[in-house]
Design a protein around this motif. Structure first.
Motif, PDB file in Angstrom:
ATOM      1  N   MET A   1       0.859  -1.184   0.000  1.00 35.95           N
ATOM      2  CA  MET A   1       0.000   0.000   0.000  1.00 35.95           C
ATOM      3  C   MET A   1       0.897   1.237   0.000  1.00 35.95           C
ATOM      4  O   MET A   1       2.082   1.138   0.302  1.00 35.95           O
ATOM      5  CB  MET A   1      -0.928   0.018   1.228  1.00 35.95           C
ATOM      6  N   ALA A   2       0.328   2.381  -0.385  1.00 35.77           N
ATOM      7  CA  ALA A   2       1.102   3.634  -0.375  1.00 35.77           C
ATOM      8  C   ALA A   2       1.213   4.109   1.067  1.00 35.77           C
ATOM      9  O   ALA A   2       0.280   4.698   1.602  1.00 35.77           O
ATOM     10  CB  ALA A   2       0.425   4.681  -1.249  1.00 35.77           C
ATOM     11  N   SER A   3       2.337   3.838   1.698  1.00 33.13           N
ATOM     12  CA  SER A   3       2.524   4.192   3.103  1.00 33.13           C
ATOM     13  C   SER A   3       3.973   4.566   3.353  1.00 33.13           C
ATOM     14  O   SER A   3       4.869   3.709   3.274  1.00 33.13           O
ATOM     15  CB  SER A   3       2.123   3.027   4.021  1.00 33.13           C
ATOM     16  N   ALA A   4       4.195   5.837   3.696  1.00 35.41           N
ATOM     17  CA  ALA A   4       5.554   6.273   4.039  1.00 35.41           C
ATOM     18  C   ALA A   4       6.021   5.614   5.324  1.00 35.41           C
ATOM     19  O   ALA A   4       7.221   5.384   5.512  1.00 35.41           O
ATOM     20  CB  ALA A   4       5.588   7.794   4.173  1.00 35.41           C
ATOM     21  N   GLN A   5       5.088   5.288   6.225  1.00 34.75           N
ATOM     22  CA  GLN A   5       5.475   4.636   7.472  1.00 34.75           C
ATOM     23  C   GLN A   5       6.052   3.252   7.208  1.00 34.75           C
ATOM     24  O   GLN A   5       7.084   2.874   7.775  1.00 34.75           O
ATOM     25  CB  GLN A   5       4.270   4.531   8.406  1.00 34.75           C
ATOM     26  N   VAL A   6       5.416   2.484   6.331  1.00 37.28           N
ATOM     27  CA  VAL A   6       5.900   1.138   6.020  1.00 37.28           C
ATOM     28  C   VAL A   6       7.253   1.217   5.313  1.00 37.28           C
ATOM     29  O   VAL A   6       8.211   0.523   5.688  1.00 37.28           O
ATOM     30  CB  VAL A   6       4.871   0.382   5.158  1.00 37.28           C
ATOM     31  N   LYS A   7       7.336   2.058   4.298  1.00 34.79           N
ATOM     32  CA  LYS A   7       8.604   2.225   3.579  1.00 34.79           C
ATOM     33  C   LYS A   7       9.716   2.619   4.540  1.00 34.79           C
ATOM     34  O   LYS A   7      10.820   2.043   4.506  1.00 34.79           O
ATOM     35  CB  LYS A   7       8.443   3.302   2.505  1.00 34.79           C
ATOM     36  N   SER A   8       9.437   3.566   5.409  1.00 31.33           N
ATOM     37  CA  SER A   8      10.461   4.074   6.316  1.00 31.33           C
ATOM     38  C   SER A   8      10.884   3.017   7.320  1.00 31.33           C
ATOM     39  O   SER A   8      12.077   2.881   7.639  1.00 31.33           O
ATOM     40  CB  SER A   8       9.941   5.317   7.041  1.00 31.33           C
ATOM     41  N   ALA A   9       9.925   2.249   7.838  1.00 34.25           N
ATOM     42  CA  ALA A   9      10.268   1.203   8.800  1.00 34.25           C
ATOM     43  C   ALA A   9      11.214   0.180   8.187  1.00 34.25           C
ATOM     44  O   ALA A   9      12.164  -0.270   8.834  1.00 34.25           O
ATOM     45  CB  ALA A   9       8.996   0.517   9.305  1.00 34.25           C
TER      46      ALA A   9
END
Length: 450
Positions: A172-180
């Motif tokens: 999904m489009a999620s900066a939180q997931v990418k960043s983690a």
């Protein structure tokens, strides 16, 4: 205000013109990341302009628990003496992240590749939010997570003893997931690769590079491909945090719908992955201009001037813009209520899993104040009533969500009758000076026991 204490009912009254300069707090996304990356250096990082809302303070407390020396020197002025990449100490107690979804997910990523165990919890809102979107990818590094059903907090994360690099496509489009995932990759050997089909806010990539990590970003047929070389020695930095565009949204949007208003909001970060709201408002014919455009710390910055805009028209907000303004849809729905015609939000399922189900929260609150709203699983349509067309007079359930509470306070500034929220206490998580700032511009917000 506290998101953990007694509810604070609030009421917003129709007001005269909003005028003046609105100095909004520092950017929450950059504040979180400054604290985390500063802790992962060896040496002293200095931060000015840090947002001192409850979310970021929870992250500061967590970094202390993991072994960093974190000290507040003055208003927004902080120093962090870090422990280095992979230097996380095992905390002695449970890490309470309050309402900070960004904080808890990024912290999980940071510690997932260190051989320690940590348990995380939060307030009622955070404990209801899905963590599987982060614990699934960090398990690929060798970490393990044990929580409540449906991947909810409280949750214990057991870090990987022998982490391996991963190649991960975000579902999904999620900066939180990418960043983690990128933060977990810092302590893994070799190259960690994250692929996102739709670009999300890129503060993590920019800041990792600024702290000395080797980061490469390419746009390919797969999407946006970010490659991080693991086990760098991050270098301490001096960081000036720009002001938060998500917080700027509230005085900007209020000025657009309150007759006679003219508000200047200085020093706002206009990173293209964050500025979708302002682009959308201009397409709706809002009188919103950028002044003194410049670059600070690698981020584009400008002063925003917003004036009353009685000729705004509803539009269909492009689906590919959702990631750049996901936190601003609640207050945009308020603006849409005062535009002519319908405003359509599409491809916004992510709103269902924020601090609250924001589609449902805004739809029910707007309907309680006389606005017609249609909704589906990943879309919402607001039927505009034109300037001075919203009756108001209703009470909205804030659902422990700071942006819902502030959005309905903005609605009350232009509705014909006052608008109430059942609990304004969560506002402190991101915008602790909201009431005073808006009062200084001319708003009439009060706390009420009714």
């Amino acid at each position: 205000m506290s998101g953990h204490g007694d509810p604070i009912p609030m009421i917003s009254h129709k007001c005269g013109p909003l005028t003046g300069v609105a100095h909004v707090p520092g950017d929450k996304s950059i504040s979180h990341r400054s604290m985390l990356l500063g802790a992962m250096t060896v040496g002293e990082t200095r931060i000015t302009g840090l947002l001192e809302g409850e979310d970021v303070l929870a992250t500061a407390s967590a970094m202390r628990a993991f072994g960093a020396d974190v000290e507040r020197l003055g208003d927004g002025d902080w120093r962090i003496y870090g422990f280095g990449v992979g230097g996380f100490a095992e905390p002695e107690d449970v890490i309470d992240c309050g309402n900070a979804g960004t904080g808890v997910r990024l912290i999980m990523g940071c510690m997932a590749t260190s051989p320690i165990t940590a348990t995380f919890t939060g307030d009622a809102s955070l404990r209801s939010r899905p963590m599987g979107r982060v614990t699934d990818p960090i398990s690929l590094f060798g970490a393990a997570a044990y929580g409540r059903s449906k991947g909810r907090l409280p949750m214990t994360v057991v870090g990987a003893r022998n982490p391996v690099p991963v190649r991960y496509t975000t579902p999904m489009a999620s900066a939180q997931v990418k960043s983690a995932v990128l933060l977990a990759g810092l302590n893994a050997p070799g190259e960690t690769v994250v692929i996102e089909a739709e670009a999300t806010r890129d503060h993590t990539e920019r800041m990792l590079a600024g702290f000395g990590a080797e980061v490469d970003v390419q746009v390919t047929g797969e999407g946006r491909v970010i490659t991080l070389v693991g086990q760098p020695e991050l270098k301490p930095q001096t960081i000036a945090v720009p002001r938060d565009p998500s917080s700027a949204a509230f005085p900007v949007c209020a000025a657009l719908i309150v007759e006679g208003s003219d508000v200047l909001v200085p020093n706002i970060g206009l990173n293209p992955t964050r500025a979708g709201l302002f682009e959308t408002l201009r397409e709706m014919r809002a009188d919103l201009t950028y002044e003194n455009e410049r670059e600070e710390g690698g981020e584009p910055v400008a002063d925003l001037r917003a004036r009353f805009s009685p000729e705004m028209k509803g539009i269909r907000v492009p689906e590919d813009r959702a990631a750049s303004m996901i936190d601003e849809y609640p207050v945009l729905s308020v603006v849409a209520a005062f535009a002519e015609g319908k405003t359509e939000f599409v491809g916004v399922h992510e709103l269902r899993v924020k601090e609250s189900d924001r589609i449902d929260a805004m739809a029910r609150g707007l309907e309680a104040n006389g606005v017609c709203v249609d909704e589906g699983e990943d879309w919402m349509t607001v039927h505009g009533m034109g300037p001075d067309g919203v009756p108001g007079g209703g009470t909205a359930d804030a659902r422990l969500d700071h942006r819902i509470a502030m959005s309905f306070m903005v609605l009350g500034m232009a509705a014909r009758m006052p608008v109430r929220v059942d609990d304004g206490s969560p506002i402190a998580t991101s915008f602790p000076i909201f009431e005073n700032l808006m009062a200084g511009l001319g708003a009439r917000i009060e706390r009420s026991n009714r």
